[in-house]
Design an enzyme around this catalytic site. Structure first.
Site, short mmCIF file in Angstrom:
data_model
loop_
_atom_site.label_atom_id
_atom_site.label_comp_id
_atom_site.label_asym_id
_atom_site.label_seq_id
_atom_site.Cartn_x
_atom_site.Cartn_y
_atom_site.Cartn_z
N ASP A 114 -1.31 -10.45 -4.24
CA ASP A 114 -2.87 -9.84 -3.88
C ASP A 114 -3.58 -9.74 -4.92
OD1 ASP A 114 -5.36 -9.21 -3.05
OD2 ASP A 114 -4.27 -6.35 -2.93
N ASN A 128 0.97 -0.96 -0.41
CA ASN A 128 0.11 -0.54 -0.33
C ASN A 128 0.44 0.94 0.15
OD1 ASN A 128 -2.62 1.18 -0.21
ND2 ASN A 128 -2.63 1.30 2.20
#
Length: 261
Positions: free
Chosen positions: A152, A10
């Site tokens: 992810d 992130n």
């Protein structure tokens, strides 16, 4: 043992400010896949091109501050492949394949960031397009080489893989079509969900919303995976979701394999 880690950062600069680099130093990983680095080459040069004694191999997004993946490796690879050969998604920096081929073995380690569809219908349709491309890509890859794809994937496969499955059946990440894609990857393409092969227990999550008390109450989703061809998956020995420190809204997923590059 070969230690392979995956982590959606992130934002690599944000994660670094939260202690990611000392964590990586202490992890003793042989390779580490990172996703959503939200940086370009100039941002990484001299700061993130090497982490914990591992060299980074990156696929950056064209858009600054968006997406991007990397695969850090202690050993020099035989080849590096960026992208899946599709202009739309290769511009978003979603796939880096690092090859460690020898005369006796063809092996790839892949860091991949599947699109999220949670922002709306346009991105959900993009996610479906990506899934439609990835399935035959993985079939072709599996026919030629062993591989572990980490990353992810933005899909919780089964009810056990998220806390509030009943309330999320119509939400991106747990849609029937997405779950069916994962079932197809495992049952028909023949890949192995390595974490689940080692750990069948509930409440094993890798992502928590920043809203409310999701982290405190462990209201999470398992969105991060090691997907491997069966031969290499059979060498997996230990798994660990690292929860002791937070660098991101995702947790690092660590798996030890009984092989060497």
């Amino acid at each position: 043992m070969f230690r392979l880690v995956t982590l959606n950062l992130n934002g690599i600069r944000s994660a670094a400010n939260k202690g990611f680099l000392p964590f990586a130093d202490g992890l003793r990983a042989d390779c580490m896949g990172v996703q959503e680095i939200k940086a370009v080459a100039a941002d990484c040069a001299g700061r993130f091109d090497h982490v914990a004694g591992m060299k980074g191999h990156f696929h950056f997004a064209e858009k600054k501050g968006y997406s991007g993946v990397g695969l850090y490796a202690r050993k020099e690879p035989s080849d590096v492949v960026c992208g899946i050969g599709n202009a739309e998604f290769d511009a978003e920096g979603r796939y880096v394949e690092v090859r460690f081929d020898t005369p006796r073995r063809r092996l790839s380690l892949i860091s991949c960031y599947f699109p999220s569809g949670s922002s709306g219908e346009l991105r959900q349709q993009a996610k479906f397009r990506f899934l439609a491309l990835m399935a035959p890509h993985l079939v072709r890859l599996k026919a030629k080489r062993e591989f572990i794809l980490v990353g992810d994937i933005n899909i919780a496969h089964k009810e056990i893989d998220l806390k509030n499955w009943r309330g999320n059946r119509k939400n991106s990440g747990f849609l029937p079509e997405e779950r069916a894609w994962m079932t197809h990857a495992l049952d028909e393409i023949g890949l192995v969900d390595v974490f689940r092969a080692l750990n069948p227990h509930p409440e094993q999550y890798t992502w928590w919303s920043n809203r409310g008390q999701a982290w405190a109450n462990n209201v999470g989703w398992r969105l991060d995976y090691h997907l491997a061809t069966p031969k290499i998956a059979a060498t997996a020995r230990r798994e660990h979701i690292y929860l002791e420190q937070r660098f991101s809204d995702h947790a690092p997923l660590v798996i030890d394999y009984d092989f060497t590059l």
